[in-house]
Design a protein around this motif. Structure first.
Motif, mmCIF file in Angstrom:
data_model
loop_
_atom_site.group_PDB
_atom_site.id
_atom_site.type_symbol
_atom_site.label_atom_id
_atom_site.label_comp_id
_atom_site.label_asym_id
_atom_site.label_seq_id
_atom_site.Cartn_x
_atom_site.Cartn_y
_atom_site.Cartn_z
ATOM 1 N N THR A 174 0.833 -1.201 0.000
ATOM 2 C CA THR A 174 0.000 0.000 0.000
ATOM 3 C C THR A 174 0.868 1.252 0.000
ATOM 4 O O THR A 174 0.564 2.231 -0.699
ATOM 5 C CB THR A 174 -0.926 0.005 1.227
ATOM 6 O OG1 THR A 174 -1.747 -1.174 1.214
ATOM 7 C CG2 THR A 174 -1.821 1.229 1.232
ATOM 8 N N ALA A 175 1.952 1.228 0.766
ATOM 9 C CA ALA A 175 2.861 2.374 0.811
ATOM 10 C C ALA A 175 3.505 2.613 -0.551
ATOM 11 O O ALA A 175 3.644 3.758 -0.999
ATOM 12 C CB ALA A 175 3.936 2.148 1.874
ATOM 13 N N VAL A 176 3.894 1.526 -1.223
ATOM 14 C CA VAL A 176 4.500 1.649 -2.545
ATOM 15 C C VAL A 176 3.494 2.211 -3.549
ATOM 16 O O VAL A 176 3.823 3.091 -4.359
ATOM 17 C CB VAL A 176 5.038 0.276 -3.026
ATOM 18 C CG1 VAL A 176 5.474 0.348 -4.489
ATOM 19 C CG2 VAL A 176 6.201 -0.172 -2.159
ATOM 20 N N VAL A 177 2.259 1.711 -3.505
ATOM 21 C CA VAL A 177 1.222 2.193 -4.410
ATOM 22 C C VAL A 177 0.921 3.664 -4.145
ATOM 23 O O VAL A 177 0.774 4.467 -5.082
ATOM 24 C CB VAL A 177 -0.063 1.350 -4.271
ATOM 25 C CG1 VAL A 177 -1.213 1.985 -5.047
ATOM 26 C CG2 VAL A 177 0.188 -0.069 -4.778
ATOM 27 N N TYR A 178 0.839 4.039 -2.875
ATOM 28 C CA TYR A 178 0.559 5.434 -2.532
ATOM 29 C C TYR A 178 1.673 6.357 -3.022
ATOM 30 O O TYR A 178 1.407 7.420 -3.605
ATOM 31 C CB TYR A 178 0.398 5.574 -1.022
ATOM 32 C CG TYR A 178 0.162 7.003 -0.572
ATOM 33 C CD1 TYR A 178 -1.099 7.584 -0.681
ATOM 34 C CD2 TYR A 178 1.208 7.774 -0.054
ATOM 35 C CE1 TYR A 178 -1.319 8.897 -0.291
ATOM 36 C CE2 TYR A 178 0.994 9.088 0.331
ATOM 37 C CZ TYR A 178 -0.269 9.639 0.219
ATOM 38 O OH TYR A 178 -0.468 10.945 0.604
ATOM 39 N N LEU B 288 8.075 7.442 -10.108
ATOM 40 C CA LEU B 288 8.697 6.359 -9.351
ATOM 41 C C LEU B 288 8.455 4.997 -10.000
ATOM 42 O O LEU B 288 9.268 4.078 -9.845
ATOM 43 C CB LEU B 288 8.174 6.356 -7.913
ATOM 44 C CG LEU B 288 8.593 7.526 -7.025
ATOM 45 C CD1 LEU B 288 7.927 7.422 -5.663
ATOM 46 C CD2 LEU B 288 10.107 7.576 -6.870
ATOM 47 N N VAL B 289 7.332 4.848 -10.695
ATOM 48 C CA VAL B 289 7.026 3.585 -11.373
ATOM 49 C C VAL B 289 8.084 3.287 -12.422
ATOM 50 O O VAL B 289 8.495 2.133 -12.609
ATOM 51 C CB VAL B 289 5.631 3.639 -12.017
ATOM 52 C CG1 VAL B 289 5.360 2.369 -12.820
ATOM 53 C CG2 VAL B 289 4.563 3.829 -10.955
ATOM 54 N N LEU B 290 8.553 4.315 -13.103
ATOM 55 C CA LEU B 290 9.558 4.142 -14.150
ATOM 56 C C LEU B 290 10.970 4.055 -13.591
ATOM 57 O O LEU B 290 11.882 3.599 -14.288
ATOM 58 C CB LEU B 290 9.493 5.309 -15.146
ATOM 59 C CG LEU B 290 8.173 5.493 -15.893
ATOM 60 C CD1 LEU B 290 8.245 6.729 -16.773
ATOM 61 C CD2 LEU B 290 7.867 4.257 -16.741
ATOM 62 N N VAL B 291 11.145 4.464 -12.338
ATOM 63 C CA VAL B 291 12.494 4.554 -11.787
ATOM 64 C C VAL B 291 12.818 3.448 -10.793
ATOM 65 O O VAL B 291 13.860 2.790 -10.905
ATOM 66 C CB VAL B 291 12.710 5.934 -11.125
ATOM 67 C CG1 VAL B 291 14.095 6.020 -10.482
ATOM 68 C CG2 VAL B 291 12.539 7.046 -12.144
ATOM 69 N N ILE B 292 11.910 3.214 -9.805
ATOM 70 C CA ILE B 292 12.310 2.321 -8.719
ATOM 71 C C ILE B 292 11.183 1.542 -8.060
ATOM 72 O O ILE B 292 11.425 0.524 -7.410
ATOM 73 C CB ILE B 292 13.052 3.130 -7.631
ATOM 74 C CG1 ILE B 292 13.874 2.213 -6.724
ATOM 75 C CG2 ILE B 292 12.088 4.011 -6.864
ATOM 76 C CD1 ILE B 292 14.759 2.965 -5.761
ATOM 77 N N ALA B 293 9.944 1.974 -8.193
ATOM 78 C CA ALA B 293 8.851 1.390 -7.409
ATOM 79 C C ALA B 293 8.685 -0.109 -7.633
ATOM 80 O O ALA B 293 8.558 -0.882 -6.681
ATOM 81 C CB ALA B 293 7.548 2.117 -7.716
#
Length: 219
Positions: free
Chosen positions: A173-177, A185-190
């Motif tokens: 949930t923290a990552v999605v938030y 962040l999705v393109l970089v590290i998430a």
């Protein structure tokens, strides 16, 4: 002249430097894993690429968590080829189900109070899929089972380890938030960060479970 407190301070500084280096190394690795996943997913046209890319990412995350050293690009490419068929069989049902549930969730949300019950039921189903996937994907690269055998095993593990399940769900949930707040962040590290952390935690959960079963004479 140095005071008696200087050596401990130097040791403390060295310790902080070591921890900072290790933390930076983990961030760089997560970013690299994120890039590998994106590149190989796109190389397979997304639909055909997401399955093997995901299992390849979890394979490398497992090797990293176990302290192995390897060349990331050749290792990822080899795992990608090896998992091309099995990856699709495991990941595509999870991805398809998740997409369908999310679409339904927003549809029911658009209905207002009339769709509240269906919306909550759909949300619960999304949570269930996320939890099962969080265990299933590390299992797929750690245990040697029949492809369809991972689904009930992951579901059972999620039900019997509630504390671990809540922890994984909280981190996801923290990552999605964070990703929703800062989409770059999705393109970089998430994605890479979640895969590595999920794997690292699940390997420890699996080891604890095996030790518990051995202590009870069930393994």
């Amino acid at each position: 002249m140095f005071s008696p407190s200087d050596p401990p301070r130097a040791a403390s500084a060295t310790g902080w430097a070591t921890r900072l280096y290790e933390a930076t190394d983990e961030v760089v690795w997560a970013a690299k894993l994120n890039l590998l996943w994106l590149v190989f997913t796109l190389a397979g046209g997304v639909v055909l690429g997401i399955g093997p890319a995901t299992l390849a990412a979890y394979t490398l995350a497992r090797r990293r968590a176990r302290g192995e050293t390897f060349q990331s690009w050749p290792a990822f490419a080899a795992a990608y080829r090896r998992e091309f068929g099995r990856g699709s069989l495991i990941v595509l049902p999870l991805a398809g189900t998740t997409v369908l549930l999310v679409v339904n969730y927003f549809y029911f949300a658009s209905l207002g109070s009339a769709g509240t019950g269906f919306r909550l039921a759909t949300f619960a189903a999304i949570v269930a899929v996320v939890v099962v996937a969080a265990y299933l994907l590390p299992m797929a690269v750690h245990f040697d089972l029949r492809t369809l055998g991972y689904f009930p095993k992951a579901s059972l593990f999620a039900l019997t380890r509630p504390a671990a399940t809540v922890l994984l769900l909280f981190i996801f949930t923290a990552v999605v938030y964070a990703s929703a707040t800062f989409p770059f962040l999705v393109l970089v590290i998430a994605i890479g960060g979640w895969i590595q952390l999920d794997t690292w935690l699940c390997l420890r959960f699996f080891a604890e479970n095996e030790a518990r079963l051995q202590a009870k004479g069930l393994s």
